[in-house]
Enzyme design. Structure first.
Site, PDB file in Angstrom:
ATOM      1  NE  ARG A  39      28.657   4.896  21.429  1.00 24.85           N
ATOM      2  CZ  ARG A  39      29.672   4.925  22.285  1.00 24.85           C
ATOM      3  NH1 ARG A  39      30.907   4.744  21.859  1.00 24.85           N
ATOM      4  NH2 ARG A  39      29.473   5.115  23.579  1.00 24.85           N
ATOM      5  CG  HIS A  60      27.598   9.217  26.485  1.00 21.76           C
ATOM      6  ND1 HIS A  60      26.852   8.055  26.420  1.00 21.76           N
ATOM      7  CD2 HIS A  60      28.909   8.817  26.472  1.00 21.76           C
ATOM      8  CE1 HIS A  60      27.662   7.014  26.363  1.00 21.76           C
ATOM      9  NE2 HIS A  60      28.909   7.450  26.397  1.00 21.76           N
ATOM     10  CD  GLN A  71      30.505   7.440  30.680  1.00 19.81           C
ATOM     11  OE1 GLN A  71      30.781   6.628  29.824  1.00 19.81           O
ATOM     12  NE2 GLN A  71      30.963   7.345  31.917  1.00 19.81           N
ATOM     13  NE  ARG A  88      28.341   3.739  30.392  1.00 18.98           N
ATOM     14  CZ  ARG A  88      28.625   3.902  29.094  1.00 18.98           C
ATOM     15  NH1 ARG A  88      29.837   4.238  28.728  1.00 18.98           N
ATOM     16  NH2 ARG A  88      27.693   3.770  28.172  1.00 18.98           N
TER      17      ARG A  88
HETATM   18  N1   CP Z   1      32.562   6.078  27.560  1.00 19.87           N
HETATM   19  C1   CP Z   1      32.110   5.379  26.516  1.00 19.87           C
HETATM   20  O1   CP Z   1      30.967   5.542  26.054  1.00 19.87           O
HETATM   21  O2   CP Z   1      32.976   4.416  26.089  1.00 19.87           O
HETATM   22  P1   CP Z   1      32.854   3.655  24.692  1.00 19.87           P
HETATM   23  O3   CP Z   1      32.993   4.664  23.590  1.00 19.87           O
HETATM   24  O4   CP Z   1      34.000   2.661  24.699  1.00 19.87           O
HETATM   25  O5   CP Z   1      31.520   2.965  24.646  1.00 19.87           O
END
Ligand code: CP
Length: 309
Positions: free
Chosen positions: A111, A138, A141, A296
């Site tokens: 991330r 992303h 997601q 997810r």
């Molecule tokens: N939607 C998502 O990526 O959630 P987090 O930021 O909690 O990983």
């Protein structure tokens, strides 16, 4: 010749057939697990002996837990690295971090604070790298979102997806998904927060059915799915300006009523309740938000397998 690595950096990097295989496999993985306890291992433990490093330059709940549980249920293990607790936080380069981690683990999920960090990691790693969110995209997601939407409404190619609010990283991956897998996307964004022009150029070049408007009502017209996201993302610093610009794009019951009958609502979470979406919509019968969060897990497994098998 060295075999290229099976990175998963962006939806746009992959063929429709590869993406379709990832989504369809996730659906099968989910079906096989139905009714089993959380600790039940997926048949054959296909990632037994494999280790995933997860690098977090930004906080996470869903990405972190779903990837870690995915690795455990597939028979493997995960190591979590938060930037501030490691030498990355003290200035060790991403390139050197990539080379070092590649000596310990079988894959790296990051991330990243900046998309360029993801790309630098992928350039220097000798194991597959997965994009767990950047300021630009992303992709994990959005493949979970596609799985969720198809469970409830059928093939993406037959859907009209409305995106309301900030034309952000999740919106960009949605444009990529529609460009590859079909369907129509209608983005309703203030002019100041439109998607990155490069994303819209990509959509045009790919002949993706993507429409951009500043009108929330035009965006939801005939939509079978309405999606929004937080108004102030982790990398944003102009919260007050964003709130003012995005107020007219709130997803509430009145706006949902202007979508197609039976339209569903999705949000990747975390949400700021009663800002970008009202409680009534989030907790109402059209909302798929917790199925989306669960998915997810199933999509991460399928992505991991595509990278590591
Ligand atoms: N939607 C998502 O990526 O959630 P987090 O930021 O909690 O990983």
């Amino acid at each position: 010749m060295t075999k290229p690595l099976n990175h998963f950096l962006d939806i746009a990097d992959h063929s429709a057939a590869h993406l379709r295989a990832i989504v369809d496999r996730a659906r099968k993985i989910k079906a096989a697990r139905a009714g089993r306890p959380r600790g039940w291992r997926d048949p054959g433990e296909p990632l037994k002996g494999r280790i995933l490093a997860m690098v977090f330059e930004r906080p996470s709940t869903r990405t972190r837990v779903s990837f870690e549980v995915a690795m455990k249920q597939l028979g493997g293990e995960a190591v979590i690295i938060t930037a501030n607790d490691t030498q990355i936080g003290r200035g060790e380069t991403i390139a050197d971090t990539a080379r070092v981690l590649s000596r310990y683990v079988d894959a790296i999920m990051i991330r990243a604070a900046k998309h360029s960090n993801l790309m630098e990691l992928a350039q220097h790693a000798t194991v597959p790298v997965i994009n767990g969110l950047t300021d630009r995209t992303h992709p994990c997601q959005v493949l979970a979102d596609v799985l969720t939407l198809e469970e409830h409404k059928g093939p993406l190619a037959q859907q009209t997806v409305a995106w309301l609010g900030d034309g952000n990283n999740v919106a960009a991956s949605w444009v990529h998904a529609v460009g590859r897998l079909g369907g129509r996307m209608q983005l309703g964004c203030p002019a100041e927060l439109s998607p990155d022009p490069a994303v819209m150029d990509w959509a045009r070049a790919e002949k993706a059915e993507v429409m951009l408007t500043t009108s929330p009502e035009a965006a939801v017209a005939n939509a079978s799915c309405v999606i929004t996201d937080t108004w102030v993302s982790m990398h944003d610093t102009d919260g007050a300006r964003r709130h003012n610009l995005l107020k007219p794009y709130q997803v509430n019951a009145a706006l949902m009523n202007k979508a197609a009958p039976g339209a569903v609502f999705m949000h990747c979470l975390p949400a700021h309740r009663n800002e970008e979406v009202t409680d009534e919509v989030m907790d109402g019968p059209q909302s798929l938000i917790f199925d989306e969060a669960e998915n997810r897990l199933h999509i991460q497994k399928s992505i991991l397998l595509s990278c590591l098998e």
